[in-house]
Design a protein around this motif. Structure first.
Motif, PDB file in Angstrom:
ATOM      1  N   THR A 140       0.834  -1.210   0.000  1.00 10.48           N
ATOM      2  CA  THR A 140       0.000   0.000   0.000  1.00 10.48           C
ATOM      3  C   THR A 140       0.860   1.249   0.000  1.00 10.48           C
ATOM      4  OG1 THR A 140      -1.709  -1.208   1.238  1.00 10.48           O
ATOM      5  CG2 THR A 140      -1.851   1.206   1.204  1.00 10.48           C
ATOM      6  N   LEU A 141       1.924   1.246   0.819  1.00 10.02           N
ATOM      7  CA  LEU A 141       2.816   2.397   0.883  1.00 10.02           C
ATOM      8  C   LEU A 141       3.505   2.636  -0.451  1.00 10.02           C
ATOM      9  CD1 LEU A 141       4.140   4.595   2.596  1.00 10.02           C
ATOM     10  CD2 LEU A 141       5.873   2.933   3.279  1.00 10.02           C
ATOM     11  N   ASN A 142       3.950   1.565  -1.096  1.00  6.11           N
ATOM     12  CA  ASN A 142       4.588   1.713  -2.404  1.00  6.11           C
ATOM     13  C   ASN A 142       3.606   2.260  -3.436  1.00  6.11           C
ATOM     14  OD1 ASN A 142       7.008   0.694  -1.430  1.00  6.11           O
ATOM     15  ND2 ASN A 142       6.534  -1.414  -2.014  1.00  6.11           N
ATOM     16  N   TYR A 143       2.351   1.809  -3.351  1.00  6.19           N
ATOM     17  CA  TYR A 143       1.335   2.306  -4.283  1.00  6.19           C
ATOM     18  C   TYR A 143       1.072   3.790  -4.051  1.00  6.19           C
ATOM     19  CZ  TYR A 143      -3.189   2.833  -6.569  1.00  6.19           C
ATOM     20  OH  TYR A 143      -4.223   3.275  -7.358  1.00  6.19           O
ATOM     21  N   ILE A 144       0.987   4.191  -2.787  1.00 11.51           N
ATOM     22  CA  ILE A 144       0.744   5.601  -2.462  1.00 11.51           C
ATOM     23  C   ILE A 144       1.907   6.463  -2.953  1.00 11.51           C
ATOM     24  CG2 ILE A 144       0.525   7.250  -0.560  1.00 11.51           C
ATOM     25  CD1 ILE A 144      -0.997   5.093   0.988  1.00 11.51           C
ATOM     26  N   ILE A 145       3.134   5.963  -2.753  1.00 15.96           N
ATOM     27  CA  ILE A 145       4.300   6.724  -3.210  1.00 15.96           C
ATOM     28  C   ILE A 145       4.285   6.872  -4.727  1.00 15.96           C
ATOM     29  CG2 ILE A 145       6.821   6.650  -3.393  1.00 15.96           C
ATOM     30  CD1 ILE A 145       6.870   5.331  -0.640  1.00 15.96           C
ATOM     31  N   LEU A 146       3.937   5.785  -5.433  1.00 10.48           N
ATOM     32  CA  LEU A 146       3.890   5.836  -6.891  1.00 10.48           C
ATOM     33  C   LEU A 146       2.849   6.830  -7.374  1.00 10.48           C
ATOM     34  CD1 LEU A 146       4.762   4.708  -9.636  1.00 10.48           C
ATOM     35  CD2 LEU A 146       3.059   2.905  -9.354  1.00 10.48           C
ATOM     36  N   VAL A 147       1.645   6.773  -6.794  1.00 12.44           N
ATOM     37  CA  VAL A 147       0.577   7.702  -7.198  1.00 12.44           C
ATOM     38  C   VAL A 147       0.968   9.139  -6.887  1.00 12.44           C
ATOM     39  CG1 VAL A 147      -1.814   8.376  -6.776  1.00 12.44           C
ATOM     40  CG2 VAL A 147      -1.235   5.963  -6.975  1.00 12.44           C
ATOM     41  N   SER A 148       1.595   9.361  -5.718  1.00 11.76           N
ATOM     42  CA  SER A 148       2.027  10.705  -5.344  1.00 11.76           C
ATOM     43  C   SER A 148       3.056  11.244  -6.327  1.00 11.76           C
ATOM     44  CB  SER A 148       2.597  10.705  -3.924  1.00 11.76           C
ATOM     45  OG  SER A 148       1.637  10.249  -2.988  1.00 11.76           O
ATOM     46  N   CYS A 149       3.983  10.392  -6.744  1.00 11.89           N
ATOM     47  CA  CYS A 149       5.003  10.828  -7.708  1.00 11.89           C
ATOM     48  C   CYS A 149       4.366  11.198  -9.042  1.00 11.89           C
ATOM     49  CB  CYS A 149       6.036   9.723  -7.901  1.00 11.89           C
ATOM     50  SG  CYS A 149       7.116   9.448  -6.468  1.00 11.89           S
ATOM     51  N   ILE A 150       3.392  10.403  -9.474  1.00  5.50           N
ATOM     52  CA  ILE A 150       2.716  10.706 -10.739  1.00  5.50           C
ATOM     53  C   ILE A 150       1.972  12.032 -10.645  1.00  5.50           C
ATOM     54  CG2 ILE A 150       0.888   9.952 -12.307  1.00  5.50           C
ATOM     55  CD1 ILE A 150       1.678   7.072 -11.665  1.00  5.50           C
ATOM     56  N   ILE A 151       1.287  12.252  -9.525  1.00  6.06           N
ATOM     57  CA  ILE A 151       0.550  13.512  -9.341  1.00  6.06           C
ATOM     58  C   ILE A 151       1.505  14.699  -9.322  1.00  6.06           C
ATOM     59  CG2 ILE A 151      -0.872  14.824  -7.725  1.00  6.06           C
ATOM     60  CD1 ILE A 151      -2.194  12.198  -6.908  1.00  6.06           C
ATOM     61  N   LEU A 152       2.632  14.548  -8.612  1.00  5.21           N
ATOM     62  CA  LEU A 152       3.615  15.632  -8.564  1.00  5.21           C
ATOM     63  C   LEU A 152       4.194  15.925  -9.941  1.00  5.21           C
ATOM     64  CD1 LEU A 152       5.522  14.808  -5.243  1.00  5.21           C
ATOM     65  CD2 LEU A 152       3.946  16.702  -5.664  1.00  5.21           C
ATOM     66  N   LEU A 153       4.469  14.874 -10.713  1.00  3.62           N
ATOM     67  CA  LEU A 153       4.996  15.089 -12.061  1.00  3.62           C
ATOM     68  C   LEU A 153       3.976  15.803 -12.946  1.00  3.62           C
ATOM     69  CD1 LEU A 153       6.835  11.684 -12.729  1.00  3.62           C
ATOM     70  CD2 LEU A 153       7.877  13.935 -12.392  1.00  3.62           C
ATOM     71  N   MET A 154       2.709  15.403 -12.844  1.00  2.00           N
ATOM     72  CA  MET A 154       1.676  16.072 -13.628  1.00  2.00           C
ATOM     73  C   MET A 154       1.530  17.530 -13.218  1.00  2.00           C
ATOM     74  SD  MET A 154      -1.313  13.151 -13.887  1.00  2.00           S
ATOM     75  CE  MET A 154      -2.362  14.279 -14.776  1.00  2.00           C
ATOM     76  N   PHE A 155       1.579  17.780 -11.905  1.00  2.00           N
ATOM     77  CA  PHE A 155       1.454  19.152 -11.415  1.00  2.00           C
ATOM     78  C   PHE A 155       2.630  19.995 -11.896  1.00  2.00           C
ATOM     79  CE2 PHE A 155       1.935  22.368  -7.999  1.00  2.00           C
ATOM     80  CZ  PHE A 155       0.710  22.995  -8.154  1.00  2.00           C
ATOM     81  N   ALA A 156       3.846  19.411 -11.833  1.00  2.00           N
ATOM     82  CA  ALA A 156       5.027  20.133 -12.294  1.00  2.00           C
ATOM     83  C   ALA A 156       4.934  20.438 -13.784  1.00  2.00           C
ATOM     84  CB  ALA A 156       6.281  19.317 -11.988  1.00  2.00           C
ATOM     85  N   LEU A 157       4.423  19.471 -14.568  1.00  2.00           N
ATOM     86  CA  LEU A 157       4.253  19.686 -16.001  1.00  2.00           C
ATOM     87  C   LEU A 157       3.258  20.803 -16.281  1.00  2.00           C
ATOM     88  CD1 LEU A 157       4.824  18.802 -18.906  1.00  2.00           C
ATOM     89  CD2 LEU A 157       3.006  17.106 -18.673  1.00  2.00           C
ATOM     90  N   ILE A 158       2.151  20.792 -15.529  1.00  3.23           N
ATOM     91  CA  ILE A 158       1.135  21.838 -15.719  1.00  3.23           C
ATOM     92  C   ILE A 158       1.716  23.207 -15.382  1.00  3.23           C
ATOM     93  CG2 ILE A 158      -1.067  22.721 -14.857  1.00  3.23           C
ATOM     94  CD1 ILE A 158      -1.901  19.781 -14.454  1.00  3.23           C
ATOM     95  N   LEU A 159       2.444  23.302 -14.271  1.00 11.10           N
ATOM     96  CA  LEU A 159       3.053  24.580 -13.898  1.00 11.10           C
ATOM     97  C   LEU A 159       4.057  25.038 -14.938  1.00 11.10           C
ATOM     98  CD1 LEU A 159       3.654  24.249 -10.034  1.00 11.10           C
ATOM     99  CD2 LEU A 159       1.943  25.620 -11.224  1.00 11.10           C
ATOM    100  N   THR A 160       4.843  24.089 -15.469  1.00  8.96           N
ATOM    101  CA  THR A 160       5.829  24.455 -16.490  1.00  8.96           C
ATOM    102  C   THR A 160       5.153  25.020 -17.725  1.00  8.96           C
ATOM    103  OG1 THR A 160       7.316  22.709 -15.690  1.00  8.96           O
ATOM    104  CG2 THR A 160       7.715  23.579 -17.901  1.00  8.96           C
ATOM    105  N   VAL A 161       4.104  24.334 -18.182  1.00 12.02           N
ATOM    106  CA  VAL A 161       3.375  24.814 -19.360  1.00 12.02           C
ATOM    107  C   VAL A 161       2.751  26.166 -19.087  1.00 12.02           C
ATOM    108  CG1 VAL A 161       1.415  24.345 -20.880  1.00 12.02           C
ATOM    109  CG2 VAL A 161       2.947  22.493 -20.221  1.00 12.02           C
TER     110      VAL A 161
END
Length: 353
Positions: free
Chosen positions: A167-188
Motif C-alpha cells: 500500500t505504501l509503495n502504491y501511495i508513493i507511486l501515485v504521489s510521484c505521478i501527481i507531482l509530475l503532472m502538477f510540475a508539467l502543468i506549472l511548467t506549461v
C-alpha cells in the motif's frame, strides 16, 4: 453353599485382578523407561540448524555469558560481534554456528541445554528437550508456550506488514505521478505566460512617431469592406480608406461569435487602425491579449469593432479596459476560455481632419 466354597470361587478372581494390576504397572514403567531412553538418545543428537535459528531469536541479553559456558573466550565473542553487523540475532546465530562447527559430534542438545541452565535459562533448556523429541518425530517445537497461536499470529503479522508495504509503495507511486503532472502543468503555464506577457499590457500608452512604416492591412482582415482603394501610413499607425460603407452594428448578433462593438461608424468614417491576433489553447490556462490604440491629434475615434473569427462559441471574450469612442485612446483585453485559444480582429473607426 458353604463359606469355604465361596472362598474357593472368589479367590481366583482376586488373584486375576491383582495380576492384571501388576501387569499394567509394569507396562507403564516400561513405557516411561522407553520414553526416557528415547529422550536421552535425542538429547545426545547433534543440534540441528533449525534449532540454532529458532534459539538465536530467543537468546537476548545473556548471549555472551552463554558463549562463555560454551567455552568461547571474550576475544572470540568480541570477534563475532565485530564481524557481524546485521544485529543481535545474527550475532547469536553465528556464535551457535561456530560452536557447532568446533564441537562437531559433541555439539549436542544436552550440552547446549546444560549451558543454558547454568545461565538461568531453564525455559530454553526445557524447550531444547521438547525440540529434540519433536525432531525424532520429524517436526519442530515453537520456542514459546502458545505454539500454534503464536505461529499463526506471526504469519498474520508478516502478511499485514507485506500489505502495508504494498500500500505504501502504491501511495508513493501515485504521489510521484501527481507531482509530475502538477510540475508539467506549472511548467506549461509559466512558459505560456512568459510568451504572452509581452503582449498583455493594460496600461495606456501614447503612440510616438516612428520612422518604420507599418504594412497596410488587407481587406479580408477588416470586416467593414471587401475592397481596398488606398492606404496611408504615418506616425506608426495605419489609416485605410474604403469606398464602401459597412455599419459595424451589423456584426452585433453573429451566432457563435463573441463580438464587441463600441460606438458606431458613419459613411464618412475611415478605418484608423486595424490588427488581429491568434493564439492556441494551453491545458488549464486562460490566455490573455491586449489590443490598444492611441489617436493622433487630428483624429477622432467614433467606433470600435472587436470581431471573433471563430463561430463555434469556443472563442475568447473581449472586454473594454479603458478609453473608447470620443476619447483619445482605446484599450481592449481578450481572455480565452480555459484550455482554449482565440482569434480576434481589432478595428478602430473615425475621421482624420
Amino acid at each position: 453353599m458353604s463359606t469355604a466354597d465361596v472362598d474357593k470361587e472368589t479367590r481366583p478372581l482376586l488373584q486375576d485382578s491383582s495380576t492384571t494390576s501388576e501387569q499394567s504397572g509394569i507396562s507403564r514403567q516400561l513405557n516411561n523407561a522407553s520414553q526416557s531412553t528415547k529422550t536421552e538418545v535425542s538429547l545426545h543428537a547433534v543440534v540441528s540448524k533449525v534449532t540454532i535459528e529458532l534459539l538465536s531469536k530467543e537468546i537476548t541479553k545473556k548471549w555472551r555469558e552463554i558463549g562463555r559456558k560454551l567455552e568461547f573466550s571474550d576475544a572470540d565473542l568480541d570477534r563475532i560481534k565485530s564481524d557481524t553487523t546485521e544485529g543481535h540475532k545474527e550475532q547469536v546465530y553465528q556464535m551457535l554456528k561456530k560452536w557447532k562447527e568446533q564441537k562437531g559430534k559433541n555439539a549436542t542438545y544436552k550440552r547446549l541445554g546444560e549451558a543454558l541452565m547454568k545461565c538461568d535459562r531453564t525455559d530454553l533448556q526445557q524447550w531444547l528437550e521438547r525440540e529434540a523429541e519433536a525432531l525424532n518425530k520429524g517436526s519442530t517445537v515453537p520456542t514459546n508456550q502458545s505454539d500454534c497461536t503464536n505461529e499463526a499470529g506471526e504469519e498474520e503479522i508478516q502478511f499485514i506488514d507485506m500489505q502495508k508495504k504494498k500500500t505504501l509503495n502504491y501511495i508513493i507511486l501515485v504521489s510521484c505521478i501527481i507531482l509530475l503532472m502538477f510540475a508539467l502543468i506549472l511548467t506549461v503555464f509559466f512558459v505560456r505566460r512568459a510568451s504572452t506577457t509581452a503582449n498583455i499590457n493594460p496600461a495606456i500608452k501614447t503612440t510616438t512617431p516612428s520612422t518604420t512604416s507599418m504594412t497596410s492591412t488587407t481587406a479580408d482582415r477588416n470586416p467593414a469592406t471587401t475592397n481596398t482603394t488606398s492606404s496611408t501610413t504615418s506616425m506608426g499607425t495605419t489609416t485605410i480608406k474604403y469606398p464602401y460603407y459597412v455599419k459595424i452594428q451589423n456584426y452585433a448578433d453573429e451566432p457563435g461569435r463573441h463580438n464587441l462593438i463600441l460606438g458606431s461608424n458613419s459613411p464618412g468614417d475611415f478605418v484608423l487602425y486595424t490588427s488581429s491576433h491568434k493564439v492556441h489553447g494551453t491545458l488549464f490556462v486562460v490566455t490573455q491579449y491586449t489590443f490598444q490604440y492611441s489617436k493622433r491629434p487630428t483624429e477622432t475615434i467614433s467606433g470600435v469593432l472587436v470581431r471573433d473569427k471563430w463561430d463555434d462559441d469556443t472563442g475568447g471574450y473581449p472586454e473594454l479596459m479603458a478609453g473608447g469612442p470620443g476619447k483619445g485612446y482605446v484599450v481592449v483585453k481578450i481572455s480565452s476560455q480555459t484550455h482554449r485559444g482565440f482569434d480576434f480582429s481589432f478595428s478602430v473607426y473615425g475621421r482624420n481632419t
